[in-house]
Scaffold this motif. Structure first.
Motif, mmCIF file in Angstrom:
data_model
loop_
_atom_site.group_PDB
_atom_site.id
_atom_site.type_symbol
_atom_site.label_atom_id
_atom_site.label_comp_id
_atom_site.label_asym_id
_atom_site.label_seq_id
_atom_site.Cartn_x
_atom_site.Cartn_y
_atom_site.Cartn_z
ATOM 1 N N PHE A 81 47.367 2.286 -26.988
ATOM 2 C CA PHE A 81 46.283 3.260 -27.010
ATOM 3 C C PHE A 81 46.784 4.550 -27.643
ATOM 4 O O PHE A 81 47.860 5.032 -27.306
ATOM 5 C CB PHE A 81 45.807 3.556 -25.579
ATOM 6 N N GLU A 228 34.552 4.767 -21.939
ATOM 7 C CA GLU A 228 35.392 3.581 -22.094
ATOM 8 C C GLU A 228 36.486 3.900 -23.087
ATOM 9 O O GLU A 228 36.231 4.557 -24.092
ATOM 10 C CB GLU A 228 34.496 2.455 -22.569
ATOM 11 N N ALA A 230 39.418 2.325 -25.620
ATOM 12 C CA ALA A 230 39.762 1.091 -26.317
ATOM 13 C C ALA A 230 41.136 1.202 -26.948
ATOM 14 O O ALA A 230 41.507 2.258 -27.480
ATOM 15 C CB ALA A 230 38.715 0.791 -27.398
ATOM 16 N N ASP B 178 41.269 -7.423 -28.319
ATOM 17 C CA ASP B 178 40.635 -6.130 -28.107
ATOM 18 C C ASP B 178 40.742 -5.849 -26.610
ATOM 19 O O ASP B 178 40.379 -6.690 -25.789
ATOM 20 C CB ASP B 178 39.166 -6.232 -28.556
ATOM 21 N N ARG B 180 40.073 -2.921 -23.485
ATOM 22 C CA ARG B 180 39.399 -1.697 -23.088
ATOM 23 C C ARG B 180 39.447 -1.508 -21.573
ATOM 24 O O ARG B 180 39.562 -2.454 -20.829
ATOM 25 C CB ARG B 180 37.908 -1.763 -23.441
ATOM 26 N N HIS B 182 37.311 0.605 -18.405
ATOM 27 C CA HIS B 182 36.226 1.478 -17.958
ATOM 28 C C HIS B 182 36.127 1.357 -16.446
ATOM 29 O O HIS B 182 36.912 0.632 -15.830
ATOM 30 C CB HIS B 182 34.900 1.170 -18.670
#
Lengths: 233, 233
Positions: A81, A228, A230, B178, B180, B182
């Motif tokens: 990230f 969010e 990513a 991918d 992520r 949240h």
DNA sequence: CAGATTAATATGTACGTACATAATAAGTCA
DNA sequence: TGACTTATTATGTACGTACATATTAATCTG
């Protein structure tokens, strides 16, 4: 007849990666020696080494001197990230960035903050709370502690005008960073400042930095609902 | 008099890093050419190049052919997370791992899942929900969709005995992922399965994989309250 | 046969040469 | 003076040599 073009390290990497994906090399398997792969692929050992360096950085192989190269038995998903300063993130979304200082006070570091830094004794710190806005709506609520032993100059900064976030990134490089994510329920001031119902689930990014072993800052950035984060592709 | 030991690339890297930290090279600054740094430090250009490669991977410098090396104007915090299979994570914490299949059904991918994969048309998928436990308590609730076009063999797997998480990691390598994070509020089945009050804030890790451009699986791992994920040091 | 020691090995690294190439600067032209 | 072209440059790369070193295998000893 023209000379055959040399194999690039990226081509070598992709070939080995394809073999791993095809389970030609399965988890736990040992790969051929660099020298053998080089001969097999028709390139130099250094080229294979460069490709392996990249595969190792991606977590696809594990390297050991003398021990050889293995596909990890317990593969992990590696995700990187990139966390920008909040202003850049907001602007990158095409939104209007806004900033508001909520509070600023000198105080002794509380136990939770000391724990984050790995400190035994409290030390004087600047406690700053600020709100970052996107298109005039609350976006990130920042709760930050800055160690005054390493960063006394923060006291001269007009934090009503400039976010500590940006000032620190530009003026206070760090040599170590710890990053974590967790979730909290919006309560009290957090709910108020983020203008969200009490009880909302909020993502928190916690980031702590040191220069050498000396603390610089620790921040909890509480994101508005729906936020969010990513990993980079 | 013995020959002076050669400078290692890690020493070069640390020297340049110290200069960046000391703001000898500030954000936006251009660094000297590799060749000049090599001469200045008394090592080879390749050694400087190797050090820069590492600094660039860490996000401390930006490299451009002809354009030179710069300290980024807008530095970001780069954090890398290694996400293991849940069993390993639980065991690494010294806890007893447990697994329970909740449900398993073939269904057409719903819009939200199609969006995650970037699909226009629904396709037949296996929808699996499972609970991972640590010391007999709910730890991670997994909601997963597996594309049957790329992974038909998942139908032969006894998912009551083996988690899809582990099977996929061992049998289905991917070329793109991918990741992520949240936050969600615990509701309905999520609250029930995780045995937590409705409304609790829960961290969700979402992970989607492809082989080439073909979808493999997408999973939302909802963590029990209090769960926190840390970047590697 | 187990522990200690030594040898062998496979990867890691410093370097220099030669060349590739992306990107920037300089020059040309209308 | 702006657009286009060409030249220059600073990094990127393939390679081979020589050596370093962490790690594993083999050998030795009691």
């Amino acid at each position: 007849m023209t000379a055959e073009p040399r194999l690039s390290w990226t081509e070598v990497r992709d070939t080995i990666r394809a073999r791993i994906l095809a389970r030609h090399y399965a988890p736990g398997d040992k790969l051929p020696r660099d020298e053998d792969l080089a001969r097999n692929l028709g390139c130099a050992r250094a080229t294979v080494h460069r490709a392996m360096q990249d595969l190792a950085a991606a977590g696809l192989v594990e390297r050991r001197r003398r021990g050889g190269t293995h596909v990890p038995n317990d593969p992990v998903t590696r995700a990187t990230f990139d966390i920008p300063v909040t202003r850049r993130e907001v602007e990158a979304r095409g939104s209007l960035y806004g900033y508001r200082l909520i509070s600023r006070a000198i105080a002794e570091s509380p136990p939770a903050v000391m724990a984050r830094f790995g400190l035994q004794d409290p030390s004087p710190m600047l406690h700053v709370r600020a709100l970052h806005l996107a298109d005039r709506r609350p976006y990130i609520l920042e709760d930050r502690w800055i160690d005054l032993a390493t960063t006394p100059e923060i006291l001269e900064v007009d934090l009503a005008q400039h976010s500590a976030n940006e000032w620190l990134v530009h003026h206070k490089p760090y040599s170590r960073v710890d990053v974590r994510f967790h979730a909290v329920n919006a309560e009290g001031e957090i709910a108020r400042h983020l203008d969200t119902p009490r009880g909302s689930a909020l993502l928190v990014l916690e980031r702590t930095t040191w220069i050498g072993s000396a603390p610089i800052t620790t921040v909890q950035s509480v994101a508005a609902p729906g936020y969010e984060v990513a990993a980079q592709s």
